[in-house]
Every structure is written in C-alpha cells, then in structure tokens.
Design an enzyme around this catalytic site. Structure first.
Site, PDB file in Angstrom:
ATOM      1  N   LYS A 195       7.183  71.689  82.746  1.00 41.85           N
ATOM      2  CA  LYS A 195       6.573  72.065  81.464  1.00 41.85           C
ATOM      3  C   LYS A 195       7.590  71.939  80.330  1.00 41.85           C
ATOM      4  O   LYS A 195       7.277  71.451  79.247  1.00 41.85           O
ATOM      5  CB  LYS A 195       6.020  73.503  81.544  1.00 41.85           C
ATOM      6  CG  LYS A 195       4.773  73.591  82.427  1.00 41.85           C
ATOM      7  CD  LYS A 195       4.369  75.022  82.761  1.00 41.85           C
ATOM      8  CE  LYS A 195       3.233  75.017  83.779  1.00 41.85           C
ATOM      9  NZ  LYS A 195       2.870  76.347  84.274  1.00 41.85           N
ATOM     10  N   GLN A 231       4.774  82.524  83.980  1.00 39.34           N
ATOM     11  CA  GLN A 231       4.489  81.727  85.183  1.00 39.34           C
ATOM     12  C   GLN A 231       4.019  82.622  86.334  1.00 39.34           C
ATOM     13  O   GLN A 231       4.648  83.628  86.648  1.00 39.34           O
ATOM     14  CB  GLN A 231       5.752  80.943  85.590  1.00 39.34           C
ATOM     15  CG  GLN A 231       5.559  80.006  86.758  1.00 39.34           C
ATOM     16  CD  GLN A 231       4.574  78.859  86.468  1.00 39.34           C
ATOM     17  OE1 GLN A 231       4.614  78.249  85.410  1.00 39.34           O
ATOM     18  NE2 GLN A 231       3.700  78.585  87.420  1.00 39.34           N
ATOM     19  N   ASP A 273      -2.057  79.726  77.914  1.00 42.83           N
ATOM     20  CA  ASP A 273      -2.603  79.550  79.269  1.00 42.83           C
ATOM     21  C   ASP A 273      -4.075  79.955  79.310  1.00 42.83           C
ATOM     22  O   ASP A 273      -4.745  79.737  80.322  1.00 42.83           O
ATOM     23  CB  ASP A 273      -1.813  80.397  80.284  1.00 42.83           C
ATOM     24  CG  ASP A 273      -0.985  79.530  81.227  1.00 42.83           C
ATOM     25  OD1 ASP A 273      -1.239  78.311  81.300  1.00 42.83           O
ATOM     26  OD2 ASP A 273      -0.080  80.087  81.894  1.00 42.83           O
TER      27      ASP A 273
END
Ligand code: NAD
Length: 291
Positions: free
Chosen positions: A52, A96, A119
């Site tokens: 990422k 994460q 997200d």
C-alpha cells in the site's frame, strides 16, 4: 476466456490518479497523504501494508507508516487514532487487520473519523453505502466493481452468487452488486458456511464471487459454461518448488474453472492489486473532500 488482469488495469488507473496529482498539486499544494497503522509483526499484514505504501509512491501520494508493538493496548491504539483524526496534514488512514485478540476491532472502527475512513469500515460509511449514498466503500468490493466496470462485464439481470459473508468482502460486494447501478442490478445470492445445496447454487451463477479463504474450493464441476469468476481468496499453499516454500492460490481451482469461464481473475494479480487501487481512489476522494 478473458483474463481479468488486476495488475494491468491497476497500472492504467494509477496513471490516471498520478495525472490528477500532477495537475492539481502545483505551487506548493501538498499531495494526498495516506497513513497506515500496523500492530504486531504478522508477515502477511506487513507485506500488505508495504504494498500500500509503495502504491502511494507510484501515484505521487505522501504516506506514513505507524508501527506499534504486539503488546500495544487498546487505549494506546485509541490515542494513536485520536491523533490521526486531528492531523490536518493527513487525508485518510487505515488500521491494518487483523488486530491482536486483546483489541476490539469494533471499538477501533468506531473511533476512526468517518471522513478519513478510506477503508470504508466505519458504520457511518458502511450504512451510507448500503443506502446508496456516495461514500468510501470497502476497498476490496470497490476494486471488484471497478474491475467489472472497466472490463465492461454485463451484470444487469445476471445471477451473482457470492461465497462468503464477511463484513469486509462478502456482505458489501453482495450489497453493491444488487444496487440499482452499473455495474450492479444483479440478482444476488449470498452463500456461506451453513448454506445447503451449495454446489447447485454455484452451478446457477452467471457471476461467481468467491471470498471464503479456502484454497481451490471452487472446482470445475461447480460452475456452468460461460461463468464470470472473481476470485478474492489469497491462500498460502505449500510448494517445495518455490524458493519461499509456498505459493499463493485463490479460493477457485483456476486450472479447472478457467476452462469453463468466459472471464476469470488470476491469483495473484487479480483482485489484490485492485483492492490497493481502490484504496488510492478513496484517498483521493478524502483529499478532495468528496464525502
Ligand atoms: P472470512 O474468514 O472473514 O469469511 C469467510 C466467509 O466464508 C465466511 O462468511 C464463511 O461463512 C464463508 N465460508 C467458510 N467456509 C465455507 C464453506 N465451506 N462454504 C461456503 N462458505 C463458507 O474471510 P474474508 O476476510 O472475507 O476473506 C476471504 C478470503 O479473501 C481470504 O482468503 C482472504 O485472504 C481473502 N482476501 C483477499 C483480499 C484481496 O485484496 N484480494 C482482501 C480481503 C480478503
């Protein structure tokens, strides 16, 4: 058979994002900035986060990586999140997953400022998505929708079977596919671990989206000729011929299913890169204050 190449498509879309950054960020205007928080040293999570951060570089975004030790408490992590929420040089961030067991994922999601939630896991954003508002969508389903759109896969009126009902993939992709949108307008069946007659249901799919986390679960005799297959799974399989001792396989038996499919994503190189590209799109939207 059409190979739905997530690497190639991502490269095209990332060049488009880079062009927007170059055009917009002149004369000391700062570029978009994405941060990632990682707790612990899970090698898979570290690899995802690295990819990422690398992708940010590719499109001219600034990126920050915040590493916390495995023993970080929930209160300490909430402090990190509070600081990120207030940082006006930061457009979006992700935490994460998975988090260590002693940290409540829901509490963390709820603490994220919804306008920085690239997200798309905060209930505000998930709810908006479910109601059809424009908002951040979870990156994997969003990446799949981008792929269906760019490859001009017809979804309207098709029977789409989604294998898996997780909050991050199965449930949101089922919602998006059923919306009155293009792509979308599909008739959706969500199948899961308690579904009866799974094989027959899969055989009736025009579009099959597999997100179970079971290597090579979908076999050739479970699909009909001409099916479009989106394989979300990323599973490690032992492989003594590989230098790493393993290789990555999807939830679909590619060799068998690709013989019958009209279009299929490979693993790796299918949904994985599209997920990261969707995250970059969301970061651009956060920067542009679109939602
Ligand atoms: P999860 O474990 O949260 O959910 C799995 C789902 O599969 C559950 O809803 C369960 O009901 C269903 N399931 C389990 N066994 C089943 C069976 N025998 N028949 C039918 N359904 C069954 O998983 P997840 O987080 O949704 O991830 C699924 C897979 O996708 C994993 O391999 C994961 O690594 C991968 N993944 C890939 C990406 C990407 O970017 N490509 C992103 C997220 C997840």
């Amino acid at each position: 058979m059409l190979l739905l190449d997530g690497n190639q498509l991502s490269s095209v879309i990332r060049k488009e994002i880079l062009a927007k950054v170059i055009q917009f960020c002149q004369n000391d205007i700062r570029p978009p900035h994405l941060a990632a928080v990682i707790v612990g040293d899970n090698p898979a999570s570290q690899a995802y986060v690295r990819n990422k951060m690398r992708a940010c570089e590719e499109v001219g975004f600034a990126s920050s990586l915040i590493k916390k030790a495995i023993g970080t408490t929930q209160t300490e992590l909430l402090d990190v999140i509070a600081k990120l929420n207030e940082d006006n040089q930061l457009d979006g961030y992700i935490v994460q997953l998975p988090l260590p067991r002693h940290i409540d994922e829901h509490a963390i999601n709820l603490a994220i400022n919804p306008s920085k939630d690239v997200d798309g896991f905060h209930p505000n954003n998930f709810g908006k998505m479910a109601l059809g508002f424009k908002t951040f969508q979870p990156a994997t389903p969003m990446g799949i929708m981008m792929m269906l759109d760019r490859y001009k896969i017809e979804t309207e009126g098709k029977h789409c079977v989604v294998l898996g009902r997780s909050n991050i993939v199965g449930t949101p992709i089922a919602l998006l596919m059923s919306k009155k949108t293009k792509p979308g307008n599909a008739t959706v069946t969500i199948a899961h671990s308690r579904t009866a007659n799974l094989k027959e249901i899969c055989q009736s799919a025009d579009i099959l989206i597999a997100a179970l986390g079971i290597p090579k679960f979908v076999k050739g005799d479970m699909v009909k000729d001409g099916v479009v297959v989106i394989d979300v799974g990323i599973n490690k399989m032992e492989d003594p011929n590989s230098s790493k001792g393993y290789r990555l396989v999807g939830d679909v038996d590619f060799d068998e299913v690709s013989k019958k499919a009209s279009a299929i994503t490979p693993v790796p190189g299918g949904v994985g890169p599209m997920t990261i590209t969707a995250l970059l799109e969301n970061t651009w939207s956060a920067y542009s204050k679109l939602f």
